[in-house]
Design a protein around this motif. Structure first.
Motif, short mmCIF file in Angstrom:
data_model
loop_
_atom_site.label_atom_id
_atom_site.label_comp_id
_atom_site.label_asym_id
_atom_site.label_seq_id
_atom_site.Cartn_x
_atom_site.Cartn_y
_atom_site.Cartn_z
N TYR A 8 37.60 49.25 42.04
CA TYR A 8 38.86 49.59 41.38
C TYR A 8 39.06 48.76 40.12
CZ TYR A 8 40.40 45.16 43.25
OH TYR A 8 40.49 43.82 43.53
N THR A 10 42.50 47.60 37.84
CA THR A 10 43.95 47.60 37.91
C THR A 10 44.53 46.63 36.89
OG1 THR A 10 45.80 47.46 39.47
CG2 THR A 10 44.06 45.80 39.70
N THR A 15 46.66 49.81 41.93
CA THR A 15 45.41 50.51 42.20
C THR A 15 44.56 49.74 43.20
OG1 THR A 15 45.51 51.42 39.96
CG2 THR A 15 43.41 51.62 41.10
#
Length: 164
Positions: A8, A10, A15
């Protein structure tokens, strides 16, 4: 070879929390799952399947998530890959189309376009002048649909079980 990578990118942590929820659902189907920031993933070679998520800001994916896809394009094209982005705010969530570069990468690696999950913008988590200002207005709130996220993660887990 490890089983699944959930990577991920973010800015404010939302997120990452979605990625962790996805990983937990996939783990519950007896898969080994690693969750890692996209910037820290050097190679996807150790993994059988990959999920990549990015925060979506002004219609753009986080630079580190795009770099991960580009850097590992050849390996990703030989593995199951799922993509998601989060960030739209408001009660009426409209799925957001991925940026052109992400759509092109998804096509080349054989992945569907990213699924859209709502984002979170609160005064406590807002980073930057514009986000902090927005977090005090009508766009503030947590618009993540945890049931939708769980259903999507369950679909991934089921496909992985079927592929065994």
């Amino acid at each position: 070879m490890e089983e699944i990578l959930v990577a991920y990118a973010t800015k404010m942590g939302s997120t990452r929390e979605i990625a962790e929820a996805i990983a937990e659902r996939i783990r519950s189907a007896a898969h080994e799952v690693t969750v890692q920031e996209a910037a820290l993933v050097q190679s996807v070679a150790p993994y059988k399947a990959i999920v990549v998520g990015s925060a979506l800001y002004a219609g753009r994916w986080h630079r580190e998530a795009v770099k991960l896809l580009k850097r590992n394009e050849e390996l990703l094209s030989r593995r199951p890959v799922w993509l998601f982005h989060s960030g739209p705010l408001g009660a009426e969530l409209t799925p957001q189309r991925a940026p052109k570069v992400v759509r092109e990468l998804a096509a080349r690696i054989g992945a569907d376009e990213p699924v859209t999950f709502g984002g979170r913008l609160t005064p406590e988590t807002a980073v930057g002048f514009i986000a902090k200002k927005m977090a005090r207005g009508e766009m503030a709130g947590d618009f993540r649909d945890w049931d939708k996220i769980a259903l999507w993660a369950n679909m991934i887990a089921e496909r992985l079980v079927a592929a065994r």
